[in-house]
Design a protein around this motif. Structure first.
Motif, PDB file in Angstrom:
ATOM      1  N   LYS A   1       0.835  -1.209   0.000  1.00 14.88           N
ATOM      2  CA  LYS A   1       0.000   0.000   0.000  1.00 14.88           C
ATOM      3  C   LYS A   1       0.868   1.256   0.000  1.00 14.88           C
ATOM      4  CE  LYS A   1      -3.332   2.535   2.841  1.00 14.88           C
ATOM      5  NZ  LYS A   1      -4.086   2.562   4.130  1.00 14.88           N
TER       6      LYS A   1
ATOM      7  N   ALA B   1       2.636   1.659  -3.305  1.00 16.67           N
ATOM      8  CA  ALA B   1       1.730   2.073  -4.374  1.00 16.67           C
ATOM      9  C   ALA B   1       1.587   3.595  -4.431  1.00 16.67           C
ATOM     10  CB  ALA B   1       0.363   1.432  -4.174  1.00 16.67           C
TER      11      ALA B   1
ATOM     12  N   VAL C   1      -4.058  -8.597  -7.537  1.00 22.47           N
ATOM     13  CA  VAL C   1      -5.014  -7.490  -7.584  1.00 22.47           C
ATOM     14  C   VAL C   1      -4.283  -6.157  -7.750  1.00 22.47           C
ATOM     15  CG1 VAL C   1      -6.770  -6.225  -6.302  1.00 22.47           C
ATOM     16  CG2 VAL C   1      -6.756  -8.728  -6.254  1.00 22.47           C
ATOM     17  N   LEU C   2      -3.219  -5.965  -6.984  1.00 23.59           N
ATOM     18  CA  LEU C   2      -2.479  -4.707  -7.066  1.00 23.59           C
ATOM     19  C   LEU C   2      -1.856  -4.513  -8.445  1.00 23.59           C
ATOM     20  CD1 LEU C   2      -1.834  -2.298  -5.245  1.00 23.59           C
ATOM     21  CD2 LEU C   2       0.351  -3.382  -4.718  1.00 23.59           C
TER      22      LEU C   2
ATOM     23  N   MET D   1      -3.187  -5.158 -11.193  1.00 22.05           N
ATOM     24  CA  MET D   1      -4.240  -4.582 -12.028  1.00 22.05           C
ATOM     25  C   MET D   1      -4.438  -3.103 -11.720  1.00 22.05           C
ATOM     26  SD  MET D   1      -7.045  -7.629 -11.603  1.00 22.05           S
ATOM     27  CE  MET D   1      -6.591  -9.358 -11.832  1.00 22.05           C
ATOM     28  N   GLU D   2      -4.234  -2.736 -10.478  1.00 22.90           N
ATOM     29  CA  GLU D   2      -4.489  -1.357 -10.059  1.00 22.90           C
ATOM     30  C   GLU D   2      -3.348  -0.409 -10.400  1.00 22.90           C
ATOM     31  OE1 GLU D   2      -7.266  -2.672  -6.225  1.00 22.90           O
ATOM     32  OE2 GLU D   2      -5.320  -1.705  -5.895  1.00 22.90           O
ATOM     33  N   LEU D   3      -2.133  -0.941 -10.579  1.00 24.23           N
ATOM     34  CA  LEU D   3      -0.969  -0.076 -10.808  1.00 24.23           C
ATOM     35  C   LEU D   3      -0.431  -0.151 -12.234  1.00 24.23           C
ATOM     36  CD1 LEU D   3       1.063  -0.660  -7.506  1.00 24.23           C
ATOM     37  CD2 LEU D   3      -0.617   1.116  -8.027  1.00 24.23           C
TER      38      LEU D   3
ATOM     39  N   ASP E   1      -1.439   1.048 -15.001  1.00 27.90           N
ATOM     40  CA  ASP E   1      -1.470   2.267 -15.812  1.00 27.90           C
ATOM     41  C   ASP E   1      -0.282   3.177 -15.539  1.00 27.90           C
ATOM     42  OD1 ASP E   1      -2.257   3.002 -13.269  1.00 27.90           O
ATOM     43  OD2 ASP E   1      -3.939   4.255 -13.929  1.00 27.90           O
TER      44      ASP E   1
END
Length: 244
Positions: A124, A127, A167-168, A170-172, A174
């Motif tokens: 977290k 990120a 999961v992370l 997918m979130e990072l 971009d």
């Protein structure tokens, strides 16, 4: 120049067997390394000394990874020391071996508090702080795929970080940040030696007929954080010499 020249890396549990090998390997590639430790200051400082002796840059920083405030301070101090952050290696971990029926709440909190919660808090924080095109690598275990009796808490905690990492990723994505897992098999470390596993039988589970060395794992990690691995994310690399 190494493939990681001017990159800044935090390695949690950097004073241990696999952690220290990763610290030294990343430093060889030119990274500036933050050697995190929980309670082994002498070991962490010795790793820093070895890295500096070989011309690298490193500092040691203590933090309780199950505490969000201390995790934040770890990252803040790392950025103050080196001016940025590009790589996080979540290597710190612990285990309690025994039948599930004998595991109490304290054992659960110990294992999940560091392995799962600590890894999550570090991911977290990373990120929110990693430079674009950064790297996060979580160190799991081949026991997630090939479990054994007595390792219920350890296997469960490592399975958790593998899924959180997916999961992370997918979130990072971009921001060009990859999130991958390196999953060692039986490896010559103090933690493994204390696990009670039959080392001869464990070696025979690999086609190479030997246990892994910490340097074997460090080599895989060095590849995963390099530009050569920029098109891979959300993946688990089995680094067990064919154990799985």
């Amino acid at each position: 120049m190494g493939s990681l020249t001017d990159k800044v890396a935090i390695v949690t549990g950097g004073s241990g067997g696999i952690g220290s090998a990763i610290c030294k390997r990343l430093a060889q590639e030119g990274a500036k390394v933050v050697v995190h430790y929980g309670g082994h200051a002498d070991s962490a400082n010795e790793i820093v000394k070895k890295i500096k002796t070989n011309g690298g840059e490193a500092v040691s920083i203590q933090a309780n990874l199950s505490n969000s405030d201390e995790v934040m301070k770890l990252f803040e101090e790392a950025q103050q020391q080196f001016g940025g952050l590009d790589i996080l290696i979540n290597n710190a971990g612990t285990g309690v071996v025994g039948p599930a029926t004998e595991m109490d709440e304290a054992a659960f909190d110990k294992v999940f508090g560091l392995n799962a919660k600590g890894t999550f808090l570090c991911m977290k924080e990373a990120a929110n702080r990693l430079n674009n095109n950064g790297r996060i690598v979580n160190i799991s275990s081949g026991l997630v795929v090939r479990p054994m009796p007595g390792f219920s808490l350890y296997c469960g905690s490592k399975a958790a970080i593998e899924l959180m990492g997916k999961v992370l990723s997918m979130e990072l994505g971009d921001r060009g940040i990859s999130v991958n897992t390196v999953s060692p098999g039986p490896t010559k470390t103090e933690m493994y030696a204390n696990s009670g596993d039959d080392t001869k039988a464990a070696a025979e589970r690999s086609p190479f007929n030997r246990l892994g060395e910490p340097e074997d794992i460090a080599d895989v990690v060095a590849f995963v954080v390099s530009e050569k691995c920029q098109w891979i994310t959300g993946h688990t690399f089995q680094a067990g010499g064919g154990y799985v």
